[in-house]
Enzyme design. Structure first.
Site: not given
Length: 467
Positions: A271, A382
């Site tokens: 990520e 997120e």
């Protein structure tokens, strides 16, 4: 008192009751003078720093000695830092307090490597220039004794528009840089670790299910994704914002996920993106970050260089450092480009940040499923919804505005691509979008000749439709 202007300092003195504890848990009421220093930072936001001065009855020398120890550890602390120490004082018996401090300092010695040069960032960070072969990555058992690898070839179809200015991190505004052969590492402090739930979990994501078909564990997403094929990397440009994060234990991020394995205990992810995380960094600056895990966030992996794993090769980019400038609503837009791809020769996953700037790589030996290829790629945002006030958080995702507001107002990913088996960058096929809670944060996708595949996403969190 006048409203503080940028760069001006104002002092206020107040007197209030405070307490100190000796090692037998006795307490004595005394007076403390609290001086507050207000100063406007580079983003025009007011920051408050507090200095505590204690005065006690001299009949209680054991108590005073305990307070002196406290002041030696924390000579000048902010309100939030004082609260961290207060929670620690209440949560642990005195003998355990000193044990925890020793454990923290031992952990700091492990991750803060010896520096050949130290740089003070305008935002308060300290950057240590560490010899590349001494970085935390080489503490990992499978990497011990190895050295950073040379850069691989970029994927076919990669077009570099020319080197951009590298002054998109605040620390670079100091005019200082790390020497060749070293890498800049943001120094971790005792206060950083005290903000975490535990030393063991410091620098790691909360263990949670990672399924994208429902909101889980308080984490909410708005993502575009592709699946059903074999992927060897991904590329996109993301505009950077400074979303408001309501609670210190929440965060807001925008990133790319390269994923393989099931959404169970064997999940592998790589990520990268930007995030605002008061718990991890102690402030509200948007920061460039990386993450990896090979067991669904349970025991492996971490943010940035806070554990062994990611091998950094660049001396001009600091992972975890603040990004500047940021985008403004109905104004100028600032975006960063990210490229993650698998080196066909050695199998390692490399990261590029900006235009042509290689940051480093995740060794293939760290992973199980990602030793071969990824089975899903995701792009989006997120947030953590802790519901600390009993209702949905007002922590913002992206710009804090819904996707329908479009360019200049909503957050975006543009020029989204994946890397195929032949190490070629190709457009996305069958892009799908999903928002866990579209009344709070939503997403929409599209394609055109200028931006290729793109998404707009984000939202304000709590609002009349999101309670």
């Amino acid at each position: 008192m006048d409203t503080p202007s940028r760069g001006r300092i104002h002092w206020e003195k107040t007197e209030e009751t405070c307490f100190c504890f000796d090692f037998r848990r006795r307490q004595e009421e005394g007076k403390c003078t609290k001086q507050k220093q207000k100063q406007t930072d580079l983003f025009g936001r007011t920051q408050v720093h507090t200095r505590m001065h204690f005065t006690f009855n001299f009949h209680f020398l054991p108590i005073i000695s305990s307070c002196v120890i406290f002041l030696l550890f924390f000579p000048a602390i902010s309100d939030a830092q004082f609260e961290d120490f207060r929670r620690l004082n209440q949560s642990f018996r005195p003998g355990e307090e000193s044990k925890k401090i020793r454990l923290i300092r031992t952990h700091l010695m492990k991750i803060n490597k010896p520096a050949v040069k130290t740089i003070q960032s305008p935002d308060g960070d300290i950057l240590d220039c560490v010899m590349a072969h001494h970085q935390p990555a080489f503490d990992h058992p499978v990497l011990k004794g190895t050295k950073p690898l040379d850069p691989p070839e970029r994927p076919y179809g990669y077009h570099q528009a020319g080197m951009e200015s590298e002054n998109y991190q605040l620390w670079s505004l100091s005019g200082e840089s790390c020497p060749e052969g070293t890498i800049p590492i943001r120094r971790t402090t005792e206060q950083d670790i005290l903000r975490a739930n535990s030393i063991k979990r410091f620098g790691r994501k909360i263990v949670k299910p990672v399924r994208r078909d429902s909101s889980s564990g308080g984490h909410e997403h708005a993502v575009g994704y592709v699946s059903g094929d074999q992927y060897y990397g991904a590329k996109a440009s993301i505009n950077v914002w400074d979303p408001k994060v309501k609670d210190r234990f929440e965060f807001s991020l925008s990133q790319m996920w390269v994923i393989s394995g099931s959404f169970g205990d064997d999940l592998n992810t790589i990520e990268a993106g930007w995030q605002v995380s008061p718990e991890l960094y102690g402030d509200n600056y948007p920061r460039f970050f990386t993450y990896w895990t090979t067991d669904a966030y349970q025991a492996t992996g971490c943010y940035n260089l806070l554990c062994s794993g990611f091998v950094q090769t660049n001396n001009r980019i600091a992972i975890g450092a603040a990004i500047s400038p940021t985008s403004s609503y109905n104004g100028g837009q600032f975006d960063i480009s990210l490229l993650i791809w698998k080196d066909p020769k050695h199998g390692n996953w490399w990261l590029e940040f900006g235009s042509g700037v290689l940051v480093g790589y995740w060794p293939a030996s760290l992973f199980t499923h990602l030793r071969d290829h990824a089975s899903m790629v995701q792009f989006g945002g997120e947030v953590v919804n802790s519901q600390a006030s009993g209702s949905h958080t007002s922590t913002e995702m992206g710009s804090g505005h819904f996707s329908g507001e479009g360019f200049g107002k909503a957050s975006y990913f543009r020029n989204m691509q994946v890397v195929d088996w032949d190490n070629s960058l190709i457009p996305l096929s069958n892009l799908k979008v999903l928002a866990d809670n579209p009344n709070c944060y939503d997403i929409r996708g599209g394609i055109n000749n200028v931006w290729g595949n793109y998404i707009y996403y984000g939202g304000p969190g709590k609002n009349p439709r999101c309670t």
